[in-house]
Each structure stands twice: as C-alpha cells, then as structure tokens.
Write an enzyme that holds these catalytic residues in place. Structure first.
Site, PDB file in Angstrom:
ATOM      1  N   SER A 106       1.437  -2.566  -7.973  1.00  0.00           N
ATOM      2  CA  SER A 106       0.170  -2.987  -7.464  1.00  0.00           C
ATOM      3  C   SER A 106      -0.646  -1.794  -7.693  1.00  0.00           C
ATOM      4  O   SER A 106      -0.384  -0.421  -7.664  1.00  0.00           O
ATOM      5  CB  SER A 106       0.327  -3.354  -6.064  1.00  0.00           C
ATOM      6  N   LYS A 107      -1.843  -2.221  -7.659  1.00  0.00           N
ATOM      7  CA  LYS A 107      -2.985  -1.015  -7.745  1.00  0.00           C
ATOM      8  C   LYS A 107      -3.005  -0.078  -6.690  1.00  0.00           C
ATOM      9  O   LYS A 107      -3.482   1.036  -7.008  1.00  0.00           O
ATOM     10  CB  LYS A 107      -4.385  -2.029  -7.791  1.00  0.00           C
TER      11      LYS A 107
END
Ligand code: GLU
Length: 485
Positions: free
Chosen positions: A256-257
């Site tokens: 994930s970011k």
C-alpha cells in the site's frame, strides 16, 4: 505467443502492474511473439485524463513498450495492429453483439432491479451472514415481459451461472483449480449505459485479439469461473491463464501507498534505473533456480518461465531494490555515468559544466551512489569550500583526539607540500610513509579526508587529494588548521 497488458486508465502505473506487464513482455519476446497493450476504459467514471500517456511513458522508460495496440508515437498516443480498436470504449458495438448472442442462447438475462433494491438485498444477506449474491429475481420473468421491459426500462444483462456445476481449470501458476457453481454470482456483463463490465470485455477482447496467455493479478482469480463460462457459451477456447501473486509489504499486508511508493513514476523521479527496477520486479515472485541475482532484460527473456513463479505473495523489499540499484549503478560505463549526473550537479553547481575533471570526480562517487539525485550532495565538496569542525576532524574510532588534530594537519601539510609530481602513487606512498612514523594509517587519512571534504563519508583521501590538485589540497589543509585554532 501473443500476450497483453490491459491496464485501466485510472492512475499512474503501479509497480505491480509493471511486473505483470514485464512477465507478459518476457513470454512474448522469448517466443518471438507480440506484446499488446489494451486500454480497459469501460468504467468511465474512474478514467483519469492523461493516465494512458503516463502508463505508456513508464513502460517506455522500462524498455518494454508494446508491439501492438495502444502505443506511444513520439509523445502522442496511437494505435497499431489489425485487431483493434484497442481502447475498450471504442468497441462497444462488439460487446453488444456478443451480449446479444448470450441472451439469445439463454446464457444471459436482463435484470431491472434498482440500485436501492440491490443494496437492500446485499444488506440483508450480510446480516444473515451470507455471501452477497444476486437473488435471481429477474431471472424468472416471463420472456415476453422481459423483452417488453427491455425496450423501455433501464436494465443490465447478467450471466446465468449453472449453479450445480463444478468448473475446473488448470492455471499456469496456481495449478488445478475448481470452483463450485453455487458460489459464483450472476455477474453483470453489460451495464445499463451500454458499457460492458470487465468480465465480458476481457473474454471478448482476449479472444478476438488472439491472446495465448492472460497474465494478470491474483485478485482476478475468483472471477475466473465466470470467464471460463463465457468462453464456453461463446463457443471459444479459453487462453492459458497465469495469476501472479500479490505484492506485499514487509508485514505481509497488501502493498500500500502508506508504506512506500507504489507508482513507477515515483521510482523514476527518485532516480532508480530501469534495469534495477525491472530486475527487482522480475524476482518478486519468480526465481531462476540459480544463484544469479543480476539479470538484464535480455537475460530475463532467456531465463524467465511462468512455472517458476510462486503462488504465495511476494514481499516488496526496498532494501533489496536498493542493493540491486547499487549493482546496476556500478555497471554503467564511467563516461556515461558522468554524463548522466552532470545536469543534476550543474543545476546546483554551474561550474561543474566547465570542469575538465568532472568525469574523474564523478568516477569517485560511482562506487558509492545509490540514486542519481544524491550526486550533487556527494560532489558538493568539489565545488564549494568544505566546512570543517574539530568534531569532524577528530574521530574516536580512528583514534584521532582533538588534541592530535593540529599536529596531524601540520604534518600532512608539510608532507604533501614536498611532493613534486602530484600523482596518486606519489601521494599514497608519501602518506603511507608518514603512517609508519608514529601514526596509524587511519589517524593520518581520517583528518585528511575530513579536511578535504568536510564530510564524515566520502571517497577516499588519496583519490580526493589527487583530483583536487596540490594547490587546493594544501589550501584546504591550511584552512582547516586555521578554522580550529
Ligand atoms: N483492467 C484490469 C486491471 O487493470 C486488467 C486485468 C487483466 O489484466 O485482465 O486490473
């Protein structure tokens, strides 16, 4: 083989997408086939302007541009190939035709349920701890009534899934798979706006575009039975499928970011080399079965095989990426390395452009640099007077006390001053000699390097002295002595 990459134009190219594209590219190239790019823009609301160009630019940067389909021609987007158009939004008639065929054959049915009803139904099912699934209310509508309503009411077309069947398949990565029909939803195939869903569009396009193997993310695995049914109902042979494992953060959650960069553009901006990023992504989930870790694109084309791709998630280990980046950095020919960092360094130090020794200086940092943008900082001492403090010149580990510093600096100055022919071997032997006369090597070299560079870490003292020249070296030593006394 013909392979494809089929991104939706909803954002920048994700590193997971680049890996999927790479695997598809490798299979196409090792079989002397074609690598296609198709844009899956059937969800108009999620499409973002400019993302097609940016995805193509990222692929071009990586060196895996498509042979067919949506391509970059200079800086603009173009389409090449005989089985286009390659934008799904330009193929609506094609999908409509096959949707109609499915309807006529009784494998699809219209559904008039409102969004509210569907939401309520899902809510009830969730509350009853059932998997959300269409309850088939519209499937039992009499044919004539359905046909009449189709002419006047908004509706979707749904796939009629055989609930009692077990659908089996052999995936190139996951092996033998079987799906129970009763847990497969009656998927919407055609939306009320006339656009197909991914499911119908994928099947139609990969058939008409003659794709031999579909390589895509594992998140599509649960949709596979719907796709297999569609191939069957349309009378087509399905392609091979390879569902590649997810990319995971170090803590094994989905990449994930929040835990780091996920778009290829960010890695480009940070200064990663395409060779390093591709090498890294290739090995996320694949291994060659040998101890070789560095693979060029050409070597990957030879070595890659789908059956060595693992089933389990692959950890996105940035330390490994940086290690590979360092390895690829060292492989660049020194003149090319200098050429590549010159603009970055010159932006901060315009004098670098006129510096005839620039390449020599650049070569000193090539061994140490991980990312190009580090170059100006690493080379700063060549273009500005270093700031030197006694804390830097003294060093506990090297056994240099602050009281030693003035004596050592004076000794260094006189020793270096006596060198007539300023060459690396002469500097080295003069300093080594000094080191035998009472001081340890580190006690001599640490203060010299620190005085010349003003940095705790830098290229070695001999090399820096040599490239700075005798005059500048003496000047810096004198300045260092002056600044601490
Ligand atoms: N458009 C789909 C996506 O971006 C592609 C999946 C596929 O490769 O079939 O996830």
């Amino acid at each position: 083989m013909r392979t494809r990459f089929a991104p939706s134009p909803t954002g920048y190219l994700h590193v997971g997408g680049l890996r999927t594209a790479l695997y598809s590219y490798l299979i196409a190239k090792q079989t002397k086939g074609e690598f296609l790019l198709r844009i899956e823009d059937t969800d108009q609301e999620r499409s973002v302007e400019g993302t097609v160009e940016s995805i193509l630019r990222s692929l071009e940067w990586a060196g895996i541009s498509p042979d067919e389909g949506v391509v970059l021609k200079g800086t603009s987007v173009d389409q090449v190939g005989k089985v286009g158009p390659y934008f799904q939004s330009e193929r609506l008639d094609v999908y409509k035709k096959y949707a109609q065929e499915l309807l006529e054959k009784g494998h699809a049915y219209p559904c008039f349920c409102t969004a509210d009803r569907l939401a309520q139904m899902r809510d009830d099912q969730t509350k009853a701890k059932q998997a959300p699934m269409y309850d088939r209310l519209c499937m039992s509508l009499p044919k004539e009534e359905a046909a009449k309503r189709m002419a006047n009411e908004p509706h979707v077309l749904r796939l009629k899934v055989p609930r009692t069947e077990v659908i089996t398949f052999e995936d190139d990565i996951r092996g033998k798979l079987s799906f129970q029909g009763h847990v497969v939803d009656d998927q919407v195939l055609l939306k009320s706006d006339g656009f197909p869903t991914y499911h119908l569009a994928h099947v139609v396009d990969d058939h008409l575009m003659k794709i031999d193997i579909v390589i895509r993310g594992e998140e599509w695995l649960s949709s596979l039975p719907k796709h297999l049914l569609l191939f069957r109902y349309l009378g087509w042979t399905p392609p091979r499928y390879a569902h590649v494992p997810l990319l995971l953060n170090k803590d094994k959650t989905k990449l994930s970011k929040r835990q780091g960069s996920v778009s290829v553009e960010e890695y480009i901006t940070k200064g990663y080399l395409p060779e390093a990023l591709l090498n890294f992504l290739a090995m996320l989930g694949w291994n060659s079965g040998t101890t070789q870790e560095l693979f060029s694109l050409e070597e990957l084309i030879d070595a890659f095989s789908i059956d060595r791709v693992q089933k389990s998630g692959a950890i996105f280990d940035l330390e490994k990426l940086d290690w590979l980046q360092g390895q690829w950095m060292r492989k660049i020919e020194p003149p090319e390395f200098a050429e590549r960092i010159l603009p970055l360094v010159a932006e901060k130090y315009p004098d670098a452009k006129k510096d005839k020794d620039f390449a020599k200086k650049a070569a000193l940092i090539q061994e140490r640099l991980t990312l190009f943008p580090e170059a100006p900082e690493m080379m700063s001492f060549f273009y500005e007077e270093p700031k030197v403090t006694v804390d830097l010149l003294a060093n506990e580990k090297q056994k240099v006390t602050s009281a030693d510093v003035p004596k050592i600096l004076a000794l260094l100055t006189s020793t270096l001053e006596s060198i007539d022919d300023w060459t690396l071997p002469n500097i080295q032997s003069a300093l080594e000699k000094l080191a035998t006369e009472g001081y340890k090597k580190g006690q001599i070299l640490w203060p010299l390097r620190a005085a010349l560079t003003g940095k705790p870490f830098s290229p070695g003292a001999y090399e820096v002295a040599e490239v700075l020249g005798k005059e500048e070296t003496i000047k810096r030593l004198t300045a260092a002595l002056k600044s601490i006394s």
